[in-house]
Design a protein around this motif. Sequence first.
Motif, short mmCIF file in Angstrom:
data_model
loop_
_atom_site.label_atom_id
_atom_site.label_comp_id
_atom_site.label_asym_id
_atom_site.label_seq_id
_atom_site.Cartn_x
_atom_site.Cartn_y
_atom_site.Cartn_z
N ASP A 24 0.86 -1.17 0.00
CA ASP A 24 0.00 0.00 0.00
C ASP A 24 0.91 1.23 0.00
OD1 ASP A 24 -1.90 1.93 0.26
OD2 ASP A 24 -2.66 1.24 2.19
N TYR A 25 1.28 1.67 -1.18
CA TYR A 25 2.26 2.74 -1.31
C TYR A 25 1.75 4.07 -0.77
CZ TYR A 25 4.77 -0.58 -4.20
OH TYR A 25 5.43 -1.69 -4.63
N GLN A 26 0.46 4.32 -0.87
CA GLN A 26 -0.09 5.58 -0.34
C GLN A 26 0.08 5.61 1.19
OE1 GLN A 26 -0.99 8.17 -2.31
NE2 GLN A 26 -0.86 9.25 -0.36
N HIS B 283 6.18 0.76 -9.71
CA HIS B 283 4.85 0.78 -9.09
C HIS B 283 4.78 1.90 -8.04
CE1 HIS B 283 3.73 -2.89 -11.07
NE2 HIS B 283 4.83 -3.48 -10.63
N GLU C 23 4.52 5.58 -9.53
CA GLU C 23 3.19 6.00 -9.97
C GLU C 23 2.47 6.76 -8.86
OE1 GLU C 23 0.81 2.85 -11.60
OE2 GLU C 23 2.54 2.01 -12.65
N HIS C 24 2.57 6.27 -7.64
CA HIS C 24 1.93 6.93 -6.50
C HIS C 24 2.69 8.19 -6.10
CE1 HIS C 24 -0.95 3.71 -5.69
NE2 HIS C 24 0.01 2.91 -6.12
N ASN D 201 2.12 11.36 -8.32
CA ASN D 201 0.75 11.88 -8.23
C ASN D 201 0.43 12.48 -6.87
OD1 ASN D 201 -0.09 11.26 -10.88
ND2 ASN D 201 -0.33 9.12 -10.30
N ASP D 202 1.38 12.42 -5.94
CA ASP D 202 1.18 12.97 -4.61
C ASP D 202 1.26 14.50 -4.68
OD1 ASP D 202 2.12 13.91 -1.82
OD2 ASP D 202 1.51 11.83 -1.51
#
Length: 62
Positions: free
Chosen positions: A3-5, A28, A31-32, A35-36
């Motif tokens: 859960d990268y977020q 992977h 990508e998170h 977009n942060d």
Amino acid sequence: MADYQAILDQLRNGEVKSILIKKSDFLHFREHLVNDPQFKHFRGIAKQGGDVEYTFLENPRT
């Protein structure tokens, strides 16, 4: 898949000082990261072998 977020939130909130992202997970995770909303506050330092260590900066990088 991690859960990268949640990992980014832990870093942002100071629950952890740094995180190590393995080379195989980098795309992977990225990508998170990009977009942060506070993307510029995260600093990644490449390690030998392709892993990246991320820290959170109080002031955004330029």
